[in-house]
Design a protein around this motif. Structure first.
Motif, PDB file in Angstrom:
ATOM      1  N   LYS A 294       3.747  -6.950 -29.955  1.00 24.05           N
ATOM      2  CA  LYS A 294       5.078  -6.347 -30.131  1.00 24.05           C
ATOM      3  C   LYS A 294       6.120  -7.014 -29.239  1.00 24.05           C
ATOM      4  CE  LYS A 294       3.087  -1.820 -31.020  1.00 24.05           C
ATOM      5  NZ  LYS A 294       2.497  -0.762 -30.201  1.00 24.05           N
ATOM      6  N   GLY A 295       5.717  -8.074 -28.564  1.00 24.96           N
ATOM      7  CA  GLY A 295       6.658  -8.748 -27.667  1.00 24.96           C
ATOM      8  C   GLY A 295       6.848  -7.973 -26.374  1.00 24.96           C
ATOM      9  N   ARG A 296       5.911  -7.054 -26.086  1.00 28.96           N
ATOM     10  CA  ARG A 296       6.031  -6.255 -24.870  1.00 28.96           C
ATOM     11  C   ARG A 296       5.081  -6.812 -23.776  1.00 28.96           C
ATOM     12  NH1 ARG A 296      10.506  -4.127 -24.064  1.00 28.96           N
ATOM     13  NH2 ARG A 296       9.451  -3.034 -22.369  1.00 28.96           N
ATOM     14  N   HIS A 297       4.796  -6.009 -22.775  1.00 31.41           N
ATOM     15  CA  HIS A 297       4.161  -6.551 -21.574  1.00 31.41           C
ATOM     16  C   HIS A 297       2.847  -5.850 -21.192  1.00 31.41           C
ATOM     17  CE1 HIS A 297       8.174  -8.229 -20.936  1.00 31.41           C
ATOM     18  NE2 HIS A 297       8.587  -7.044 -21.325  1.00 31.41           N
ATOM     19  N   VAL A 298       2.097  -6.560 -20.356  1.00 28.59           N
ATOM     20  CA  VAL A 298       0.907  -5.974 -19.741  1.00 28.59           C
ATOM     21  C   VAL A 298       1.120  -6.072 -18.230  1.00 28.59           C
ATOM     22  CG1 VAL A 298      -1.599  -6.157 -19.446  1.00 28.59           C
ATOM     23  CG2 VAL A 298      -0.550  -6.762 -21.648  1.00 28.59           C
ATOM     24  N   TYR A 299       0.946  -4.969 -17.537  1.00 25.24           N
ATOM     25  CA  TYR A 299       1.111  -4.972 -16.078  1.00 25.24           C
ATOM     26  C   TYR A 299      -0.192  -4.588 -15.409  1.00 25.24           C
ATOM     27  CZ  TYR A 299       6.031  -4.940 -17.380  1.00 25.24           C
ATOM     28  OH  TYR A 299       7.235  -5.261 -17.932  1.00 25.24           O
ATOM     29  N   TYR A 300      -0.600  -5.409 -14.423  1.00 25.55           N
ATOM     30  CA  TYR A 300      -1.755  -5.059 -13.602  1.00 25.55           C
ATOM     31  C   TYR A 300      -1.214  -4.500 -12.291  1.00 25.55           C
ATOM     32  CZ  TYR A 300      -4.248  -8.593 -16.481  1.00 25.55           C
ATOM     33  OH  TYR A 300      -4.796  -9.340 -17.494  1.00 25.55           O
ATOM     34  N   VAL A 301      -1.618  -3.282 -11.955  1.00 22.32           N
ATOM     35  CA  VAL A 301      -1.177  -2.677 -10.704  1.00 22.32           C
ATOM     36  C   VAL A 301      -2.429  -2.469  -9.850  1.00 22.32           C
ATOM     37  CG1 VAL A 301      -0.071  -0.656  -9.679  1.00 22.32           C
ATOM     38  CG2 VAL A 301       0.771  -1.573 -11.861  1.00 22.32           C
ATOM     39  N   GLY A 302      -2.606  -3.335  -8.829  1.00 21.78           N
ATOM     40  CA  GLY A 302      -3.870  -3.308  -8.100  1.00 21.78           C
ATOM     41  C   GLY A 302      -3.704  -3.013  -6.622  1.00 21.78           C
ATOM     42  N   TRP A 303      -4.809  -2.651  -6.019  1.00 20.15           N
ATOM     43  CA  TRP A 303      -4.833  -2.390  -4.578  1.00 20.15           C
ATOM     44  C   TRP A 303      -5.672  -3.467  -3.891  1.00 20.15           C
ATOM     45  CZ3 TRP A 303      -3.080   1.218  -7.718  1.00 20.15           C
ATOM     46  CH2 TRP A 303      -2.153   2.153  -7.219  1.00 20.15           C
ATOM     47  N   HIS A 304      -5.180  -3.949  -2.767  1.00 19.03           N
ATOM     48  CA  HIS A 304      -5.887  -4.934  -1.930  1.00 19.03           C
ATOM     49  C   HIS A 304      -6.315  -6.156  -2.758  1.00 19.03           C
ATOM     50  CE1 HIS A 304      -5.394  -1.921   1.055  1.00 19.03           C
ATOM     51  NE2 HIS A 304      -6.055  -1.057   0.322  1.00 19.03           N
ATOM     52  N   THR A 305      -7.564  -6.624  -2.572  1.00 20.94           N
ATOM     53  CA  THR A 305      -7.889  -7.891  -3.252  1.00 20.94           C
ATOM     54  C   THR A 305      -7.962  -7.721  -4.775  1.00 20.94           C
ATOM     55  OG1 THR A 305     -10.243  -7.547  -2.838  1.00 20.94           O
ATOM     56  CG2 THR A 305      -9.064  -8.967  -1.302  1.00 20.94           C
ATOM     57  N   LEU A 306      -8.084  -6.498  -5.254  1.00 12.90           N
ATOM     58  CA  LEU A 306      -8.053  -6.324  -6.717  1.00 12.90           C
ATOM     59  C   LEU A 306      -6.632  -6.577  -7.226  1.00 12.90           C
ATOM     60  CD1 LEU A 306     -10.432  -3.293  -7.302  1.00 12.90           C
ATOM     61  CD2 LEU A 306     -10.908  -5.735  -7.097  1.00 12.90           C
ATOM     62  N   GLY A 307      -5.658  -6.300  -6.365  1.00 11.90           N
ATOM     63  CA  GLY A 307      -4.271  -6.670  -6.694  1.00 11.90           C
ATOM     64  C   GLY A 307      -4.151  -8.178  -6.783  1.00 11.90           C
ATOM     65  N   VAL A 308      -4.830  -8.880  -5.854  1.00  8.68           N
ATOM     66  CA  VAL A 308      -4.781 -10.350  -5.892  1.00  8.68           C
ATOM     67  C   VAL A 308      -5.432 -10.855  -7.186  1.00  8.68           C
ATOM     68  CG1 VAL A 308      -5.420 -12.491  -4.707  1.00  8.68           C
ATOM     69  CG2 VAL A 308      -4.916 -10.447  -3.358  1.00  8.68           C
ATOM     70  N   MET A 309      -6.560 -10.238  -7.557  1.00 10.90           N
ATOM     71  CA  MET A 309      -7.218 -10.680  -8.802  1.00 10.90           C
ATOM     72  C   MET A 309      -6.270 -10.521  -9.988  1.00 10.90           C
ATOM     73  SD  MET A 309      -9.938 -11.650  -7.451  1.00 10.90           S
ATOM     74  CE  MET A 309     -10.634 -12.451  -8.869  1.00 10.90           C
ATOM     75  N   GLY A 310      -5.509  -9.427  -9.989  1.00  8.08           N
ATOM     76  CA  GLY A 310      -4.541  -9.199 -11.070  1.00  8.08           C
ATOM     77  C   GLY A 310      -3.448 -10.265 -11.064  1.00  8.08           C
ATOM     78  N   ILE A 311      -2.950 -10.574  -9.876  1.00  8.34           N
ATOM     79  CA  ILE A 311      -1.877 -11.583  -9.782  1.00  8.34           C
ATOM     80  C   ILE A 311      -2.398 -12.953 -10.216  1.00  8.34           C
ATOM     81  CG2 ILE A 311      -0.408 -12.833  -8.137  1.00  8.34           C
ATOM     82  CD1 ILE A 311      -0.112 -10.147  -6.620  1.00  8.34           C
ATOM     83  N   ILE A 312      -3.620 -13.281  -9.794  1.00  3.01           N
ATOM     84  CA  ILE A 312      -4.191 -14.582 -10.202  1.00  3.01           C
ATOM     85  C   ILE A 312      -4.312 -14.641 -11.726  1.00  3.01           C
ATOM     86  CG2 ILE A 312      -6.285 -15.996 -10.180  1.00  3.01           C
ATOM     87  CD1 ILE A 312      -6.733 -15.265  -7.283  1.00  3.01           C
ATOM     88  N   ASP A 313      -4.894 -13.607 -12.315  1.00  3.22           N
ATOM     89  CA  ASP A 313      -5.093 -13.630 -13.777  1.00  3.22           C
ATOM     90  C   ASP A 313      -3.749 -13.736 -14.504  1.00  3.22           C
ATOM     91  OD1 ASP A 313      -7.314 -12.972 -15.988  1.00  3.22           O
ATOM     92  OD2 ASP A 313      -5.424 -12.034 -16.553  1.00  3.22           O
ATOM     93  N   ALA A 314      -2.762 -12.962 -14.027  1.00  4.79           N
ATOM     94  CA  ALA A 314      -1.455 -12.968 -14.692  1.00  4.79           C
ATOM     95  C   ALA A 314      -0.793 -14.341 -14.572  1.00  4.79           C
ATOM     96  CB  ALA A 314      -0.564 -11.894 -14.066  1.00  4.79           C
ATOM     97  N   SER A 315      -0.878 -14.934 -13.373  1.00  3.44           N
ATOM     98  CA  SER A 315      -0.175 -16.207 -13.171  1.00  3.44           C
ATOM     99  C   SER A 315      -0.789 -17.320 -14.019  1.00  3.44           C
ATOM    100  CB  SER A 315      -0.177 -16.592 -11.692  1.00  3.44           C
ATOM    101  OG  SER A 315      -1.494 -16.869 -11.289  1.00  3.44           O
ATOM    102  N   GLU A 316      -2.077 -17.206 -14.321  1.00  6.46           N
ATOM    103  CA  GLU A 316      -2.728 -18.246 -15.122  1.00  6.46           C
ATOM    104  C   GLU A 316      -2.272 -18.237 -16.583  1.00  6.46           C
ATOM    105  OE1 GLU A 316      -6.968 -18.125 -12.688  1.00  6.46           O
ATOM    106  OE2 GLU A 316      -6.619 -16.829 -14.392  1.00  6.46           O
ATOM    107  N   CYS A 317      -1.695 -17.102 -17.013  1.00  4.84           N
ATOM    108  CA  CYS A 317      -1.322 -17.003 -18.430  1.00  4.84           C
ATOM    109  C   CYS A 317      -0.161 -17.930 -18.778  1.00  4.84           C
ATOM    110  CB  CYS A 317      -0.942 -15.555 -18.770  1.00  4.84           C
ATOM    111  SG  CYS A 317      -2.369 -14.487 -18.671  1.00  4.84           S
TER     112      CYS A 317
END
Ligand code: F6P
Length: 574
Positions: A294-317
């Motif tokens: 739909k042209g919308r978004h996916v947001y990962y909201v993480g705590w501590h290193t799980l937040g980092v895992m979310g940021i890494i996965d998102a940045s790779e896209c």
């Protein structure tokens, strides 16, 4: 079935660039099937024996485990005399990000490891220079260079520098191709190739002055996407050797073959636990795919290193799928304070650098709609009041609110937390007693989260129609390796010779049907630099080759299709 490990299967490509015969029809798979395919591909990481004719060594091969033991013993020595010694981990893209995450995690534990920053992949000189600067004044350095495809000139430059200075350095290479498949393309302004550097290391390995850890883990589910299996295997290998060395140094013993095997088996168990949640993973894939469609978004909201895992996965896209930075975004509870990066708060650089939960609430949440998917990533050890409060705020904007929760031992997810989310994926891990074991558990929880998020982001882009079969056709041609991959894709799908495909790519990159001599003879790095600003480079070149048309005409035809997969299919079947 076509088995990729047969020598005749895509013989010109190294393993990390081959297509995986399991995922050939991945672009048409439903979320449930998709997750099964990813599970099967990830199972290949833990292969005991490759059955095909090529005799590749796997993760559990004696030679691989023995090399890990040797490197771990080097780490032990450094941990015993930390004053004038250093461990440096370096890699480009995902390899560098994972090295960074590990360095910060182990630093918290050891207060000793040092990180090397991500840097332009194509420059061996820059690699060597950076390394020299980081290591100044140290007398003993273990350098771990990671290049999944045995291909990054940046890492080759560093390894070569180490081999010229063996009085200080012990070089280690981590990658996932046999040495004879290391990249052998000339590197502008530099004499060695990645292959010759690797061969030199192989000789030094005989006398334990250099080490190569390069098990075959099979082709990626999405061809060439080394953030997936190779990224997971990198995390497993680095953690195994650092953890084994750490515990041995603490107990004044030495790492053994058995220690390493036990740790690897633990990770295999993490794989089983992760994919025991396949149905729930498929739910997330479906929801995330529906948001992107739909042209919308996916947001990962993480705590501590799980937040980092979310940021890494998102940045790779962005590089992997040519996604917009806002398509999939990651946030971490305390922002940069949690990241521990040397530069500190980078949020003034632009909206995509705003990574804290506060940033999410302030700038993103007001624009969240029902069509967005928000995925919370946390453990029961995190601040559950903060989790609940934030989740309730998000729920006012969208019901597309999901949770990936890691619980430990007898603890179960409280009802008030469960009730906020539309669906909850709970991993229940056996409880750990000592603090140090809980550190290891954190690393395993990160890997499980990586697998889930890789499935979500890859699956969502497949559902969006970004992938043709198991190829990312619309890749960003931003370095020489990706330029080569683009030419190889064009050869495969157009049936045209290499020279013609190369020419078509140049035409699209420079937006002209008649490139000048200067354009034609520019180095690949220059093409890649220019391609950074062009879009749909490979699909446009494919249309030109198939239709024998101009750049302009190909672009016009492509514009008639909203979905890349459909455009490629229409072009190939016409
Ligand atoms: O630059 C693109 C890329 O393929 C990334 O996806 C990857 O993480 C990086 O290169 C490094 O690749 P390698 O680890 O094979 O050197």
């Amino acid at each position: 079935m076509d088995r990729w490990e047969m020598p005749s299967y895509e013989p010109d490509l190294p393993i990390t660039e081959k297509s995986n015969s399991r995922t050939r029809d991945m672009d048409r798979a439903q979320p449930e099937q998709l997750v099964q395919l990813l599970r099967d591909c990830d199972t290949e990481i833990f292969q005991h024996l490759w059955e095909g004719g090529a005799g590749y060594q796997g993760l559990y091969s004696d030679s691989v485990v023995q090399t890990i033991v040797h490197v771990a013993r080097n780490v032990e020595e450094i941990l015993k005399c930390p004053e004038d010694s250093l461990i440096v981990m370096s890699g480009c893209g995902t390899s560098g990000r994972l090295a960074y995450l590990l360095a910060t995690s182990f630093n918290r534990l050891l207060k000793r490891l040092k990180k090397q920053e991500e840097a332009p992949e194509d420059s061996p000189h820059l690699g060597a220079l950076n390394l020299e600067q980081v290591c100044a004044g140290k007398r003993r350095i273990l350098f771990i260079g990671i290049s999944c495809g045995l291909s990054a000139p940046f890492v080759a430059g560093q390894l070569d520098f180490c081999m010229d200075n063996l009085n200080v350095f012990t070089p280690v290479l981590i990658g996932f191709n046999p040495v004879n498949m290391a990249r052998n393309e000339p590197i502008p302004g530099w004499t060695p190739t990645f292959r010759t550097v690797t061969e030199r290391m192989l000789q030094m390995q005989e006398t334990h002055r250099a080490f190569i850890i390069n098990p075959a883990v099979g082709p990626e589910p999405l061809s060439g996407s080394s953030r997936m299996k190779a990224g997971s295997a990198t995390k497993i290998l680095l953690e195994t050797l650092l953890w084994a060395a750490h515990t041995s140094a603490l107990s004044h013993t030495h790492t053994t073959h058995r220690d390493v095997l036990n740790l690897l088996r633990d990770y295999e168990h993490v794989h089983r636990i992760t994919y025991s949640q396949s149905d729930q993973i498929a739910v997330l894939v479906k929801q995330a795919g529906s948001s992107l469609k739909k042209g919308r978004h996916v947001y990962y909201v993480g705590w501590h290193t799980l937040g980092v895992m979310g940021i890494i996965d998102a940045s790779e896209c962005v590089p992997t799928f040519g996604a917009d930075v806002g398509d999939i975004c990651g946030f971490i509870n305390e922002g940069y304070a949690e990241m521990g990066n040397a530069e500190g708060d980078l949020s003034s650089l632009g909206p995509e650098f705003c990574i804290g939960h506060k940033d999410f609430v302030r700038t993103t949440l007001p624009n969240v709609t029902e069509s967005d998917s928000v995925i919370f990533l946390f453990t029961l050890g995190d601040d559950l009041h903060a989790v609940e409060d934030l989740a309730l705020c998000v729920k006012q904007r969208t019901l597309g609110l999901y949770a990936v929760i890691h619980a430990s031992g007898p603890h179960s997810v409280p009802d008030n937390i469960k009730e906020v989310f539309a669906s909850v994926m709970t991993f229940t891990w056996p409880s750990t007693s000592e603090e140090e074991n809980s550190f290891l558990r954190t690393l395993q929880v990160e890997l499980a989260t990586k697998w889930v998020l890789n499935a979500v982001s890859t699956g969502a882009h497949i559902l969006k129609g970004k992938i043709y079969r198991n190829y990312m056709m619309d890749l960003k041609v931003t370095n020489s390796k990706l330029f080569r991959r683009a030419v190889s894709l064009l050869q495969m799908f157009s049936g045209c010779p290499e020279e013609l495909c190369h020419g078509a790519l140049i035409q699209v990159i420079y937006s002209t049907d008649q490139p000048t001599e200067e354009m034609n003879t520019a180095p690949l790095t220059e093409h890649a630099h220019t391609a950074n600003t062009s879009s749909k480079v490979v699909p446009t070149a494919l249309l030109m080759l198939r239709w024998r048309c101009s750049v302009h005409e190909a672009r016009a035809r492509l514009d008639g299709h909203m979905i890349i997969r459909d455009a490629v299919e229409a072009c190939l079947t016409a």
